[in-house]
Design a protein around this motif. Structure first.
Motif, PDB file in Angstrom:
ATOM      1  N   ALA A 172       0.865  -1.190   0.000  1.00 42.89           N
ATOM      2  CA  ALA A 172       0.000   0.000   0.000  1.00 42.89           C
ATOM      3  C   ALA A 172       0.900   1.238   0.000  1.00 42.89           C
ATOM      4  CB  ALA A 172      -0.912  -0.025   1.216  1.00 42.89           C
ATOM      5  N   PRO A 173       0.697   2.181  -0.932  1.00 38.14           N
ATOM      6  CA  PRO A 173       1.591   3.342  -1.030  1.00 38.14           C
ATOM      7  C   PRO A 173       1.654   4.108   0.295  1.00 38.14           C
ATOM      8  CG  PRO A 173       0.075   3.273  -2.889  1.00 38.14           C
ATOM      9  CD  PRO A 173      -0.371   2.197  -1.937  1.00 38.14           C
ATOM     10  N   GLY A 174       2.860   4.444   0.716  1.00 35.76           N
ATOM     11  CA  GLY A 174       3.054   5.253   1.923  1.00 35.76           C
ATOM     12  C   GLY A 174       2.930   4.487   3.221  1.00 35.76           C
ATOM     13  N   SER A 175       2.654   3.183   3.163  1.00 36.80           N
ATOM     14  CA  SER A 175       2.453   2.440   4.424  1.00 36.80           C
ATOM     15  C   SER A 175       3.811   2.071   5.037  1.00 36.80           C
ATOM     16  CB  SER A 175       1.621   1.173   4.171  1.00 36.80           C
ATOM     17  OG  SER A 175       2.289   0.334   3.262  1.00 36.80           O
ATOM     18  N   PRO A 176       3.873   2.050   6.396  1.00 41.90           N
ATOM     19  CA  PRO A 176       5.143   1.669   7.037  1.00 41.90           C
ATOM     20  C   PRO A 176       5.305   0.147   7.036  1.00 41.90           C
ATOM     21  CG  PRO A 176       3.496   2.113   8.709  1.00 41.90           C
ATOM     22  CD  PRO A 176       2.830   2.363   7.379  1.00 41.90           C
ATOM     23  N   ILE A 177       6.527  -0.306   7.262  1.00 38.94           N
ATOM     24  CA  ILE A 177       6.795  -1.736   7.462  1.00 38.94           C
ATOM     25  C   ILE A 177       7.287  -1.885   8.892  1.00 38.94           C
ATOM     26  CG2 ILE A 177       8.284  -3.671   6.791  1.00 38.94           C
ATOM     27  CD1 ILE A 177       8.115  -2.665   3.931  1.00 38.94           C
ATOM     28  N   ALA A 178       6.689  -2.840   9.612  1.00 36.17           N
ATOM     29  CA  ALA A 178       7.054  -3.050  11.022  1.00 36.17           C
ATOM     30  C   ALA A 178       7.884  -4.327  11.107  1.00 36.17           C
ATOM     31  CB  ALA A 178       5.791  -3.174  11.864  1.00 36.17           C
ATOM     32  N   ALA A 212      17.686  -6.001  18.472  1.00 39.55           N
ATOM     33  CA  ALA A 212      17.748  -6.872  19.656  1.00 39.55           C
ATOM     34  C   ALA A 212      16.541  -7.814  19.735  1.00 39.55           C
ATOM     35  CB  ALA A 212      17.819  -5.995  20.908  1.00 39.55           C
ATOM     36  N   HIS A 213      16.663  -8.817  20.575  1.00 40.89           N
ATOM     37  CA  HIS A 213      15.585  -9.779  20.888  1.00 40.89           C
ATOM     38  C   HIS A 213      14.361  -9.009  21.400  1.00 40.89           C
ATOM     39  CE1 HIS A 213      13.864 -13.518  22.237  1.00 40.89           C
ATOM     40  NE2 HIS A 213      14.149 -13.364  23.515  1.00 40.89           N
ATOM     41  N   GLY A 214      13.217  -9.168  20.727  1.00 39.11           N
ATOM     42  CA  GLY A 214      11.992  -8.491  21.178  1.00 39.11           C
ATOM     43  C   GLY A 214      11.839  -7.082  20.653  1.00 39.11           C
ATOM     44  N   SER A 215      12.730  -6.664  19.732  1.00 41.01           N
ATOM     45  CA  SER A 215      12.679  -5.260  19.291  1.00 41.01           C
ATOM     46  C   SER A 215      11.718  -5.058  18.113  1.00 41.01           C
ATOM     47  CB  SER A 215      14.070  -4.779  18.873  1.00 41.01           C
ATOM     48  OG  SER A 215      14.502  -5.458  17.711  1.00 41.01           O
ATOM     49  N   LEU A 216      11.288  -3.812  17.970  1.00 47.76           N
ATOM     50  CA  LEU A 216      10.446  -3.381  16.854  1.00 47.76           C
ATOM     51  C   LEU A 216      11.129  -2.217  16.147  1.00 47.76           C
ATOM     52  CD1 LEU A 216       7.768  -2.933  15.215  1.00 47.76           C
ATOM     53  CD2 LEU A 216       6.947  -1.568  17.158  1.00 47.76           C
ATOM     54  N   LEU A 217      11.315  -2.340  14.838  1.00 49.28           N
ATOM     55  CA  LEU A 217      11.829  -1.240  14.020  1.00 49.28           C
ATOM     56  C   LEU A 217      10.728  -0.852  13.041  1.00 49.28           C
ATOM     57  CD1 LEU A 217      14.317   0.497  13.048  1.00 49.28           C
ATOM     58  CD2 LEU A 217      14.668  -1.283  11.319  1.00 49.28           C
ATOM     59  N   MET A 218      10.240   0.379  13.160  1.00 49.80           N
ATOM     60  CA  MET A 218       9.241   0.879  12.206  1.00 49.80           C
ATOM     61  C   MET A 218       9.999   1.569  11.070  1.00 49.80           C
ATOM     62  SD  MET A 218       6.239   0.046  13.265  1.00 49.80           S
ATOM     63  CE  MET A 218       5.223   1.017  12.135  1.00 49.80           C
ATOM     64  N   MET A 219       9.832   1.043   9.864  1.00 50.38           N
ATOM     65  CA  MET A 219      10.444   1.685   8.696  1.00 50.38           C
ATOM     66  C   MET A 219       9.338   2.494   8.025  1.00 50.38           C
ATOM     67  SD  MET A 219      13.006  -1.152   7.103  1.00 50.38           S
ATOM     68  CE  MET A 219      12.237  -2.710   7.487  1.00 50.38           C
ATOM     69  N   ASN A 220       9.399   3.799   8.217  1.00 55.35           N
ATOM     70  CA  ASN A 220       8.326   4.668   7.737  1.00 55.35           C
ATOM     71  C   ASN A 220       8.622   5.165   6.320  1.00 55.35           C
ATOM     72  OD1 ASN A 220       7.124   4.610  10.395  1.00 55.35           O
ATOM     73  ND2 ASN A 220       8.789   5.977  11.031  1.00 55.35           N
TER      74      ASN A 220
END
Ligand SMILES: O=C(O)CCC(=O)C(=O)O
Length: 254
Positions: A172-178, A212-220
């Motif tokens: 989807a255009p403009g959507s982030p990837i988590a 890290a273990h349990g981490s979340l990276l939001m790529m906006n």
């Protein structure tokens, strides 16, 4: 995502401590802003600290979403429940030669979606509870919704993913990837598209993170327009890692 189009060339351990603490090293020209709290609906997730990573056209936010006990439990469940591709889907053709993908992959998502993988049109497997749990936690803290997840499993530091952008048409255009990680902590690199290759036009400093273990990276947005990312080989790492990238993909046109 290059791997979906089969164009790309083939190219420690978990945090200790019960509470989310490791915010991951960031080097390069990532600007470190003061950590700030965000509001969220899931009560048990109160108190997250976010690191905001910014560079030219790059916007990412990083936090440790799950404490060690919860991350260990999710990791165990993923190891038991996820069914990875085998056969032709675990191989990739590069310049006419077939190679094994240097990691394992699987996809899950909403019923009725289709996506292109290794030149084939496939449907994701239906959601399983452990993936719904992680997906819903991310939605709770970010307010974003996702209908698809790509899972990459790296058995040790020899498994890797080469430089690519997640820019396939289905997104989807403009959507982030988590991107959520479990298991061994691994280096993760962003390289600006103008800084690639021997005769690159510009030198924009590489942005290096540790996931890290349990981490979340939001790529906006628009990170994936301007930056390639990779998970390089790290031979000293002997432990496995599982990464989930939650995405919003467009419904299939009938
Ligand atoms: O394993 C990772 O952290 C990277 C996965 C990735 O690059 C992707 O799914 O596009």
């Amino acid at each position: 995502m290059d791997r979906f189009l089969v164009k790309r060339k083939l190219g420690d351990l978990m945090g200790k401590g019960e509470e989310p603490a490791n915010l991951g090293g960031v080097t390069g020209n990532a600007r470190k802003k003061p950590r700030r709290e965000i509001s969220r609906s899931a009560g048990h997730l109160a108190g997250l600290s976010w690191r905001h990573i910014r560079s030219k056209g790059l916007s990412c936010d990083y936090t440790v979403l799950f404490g060690k006990a919860e991350a260990d439990e999710i990791f165990r469940e993923l190891e038991e429940e996820v069914e990875y591709f085998t056969g032709a889907l675990a191989r990739v053709q590069v310049f006419g030669k077939w190679h094994s993908v240097p990691r394992k992959q699987a996809t899950y998502g909403d019923t009725g979606l289709t996506y292109t993988f290794s030149g084939l049109t496939l449907t994701p497997k239906p959601w399983i509870p452990v993936l719904e749990r992680v997906r819903d936690c991310i939605s709770g803290v970010t307010g974003q919704t996702f209908n698809f997840v790509l899972i990459n499993r790296y058995k040790d530091g020899r498994d890797h993913i080469g430089e690519h952008r997640d820019d396939e048409r289905e997104l989807a255009p403009g959507s982030p990837i988590a991107s959520v990680s479990f298991g061994a902590c691994r280096d993760f690199l962003f390289r600006h598209k103008s800084s690639r290759g021997k005769s690159h036009q510009q030198t924009v400093e590489v942005v290096r993170l540790q996931l890290a273990h349990g981490s979340l990276l939001m790529m906006n947005h628009p990170t994936n327009t301007h930056w390639y990312h990779s998970l390089p080989i790290r031979k000293k790492i002997l432990a496995p890692r599982v990464n989930l990238t939650f995405r919003k993909i467009l419904p299939t046109k009938k």
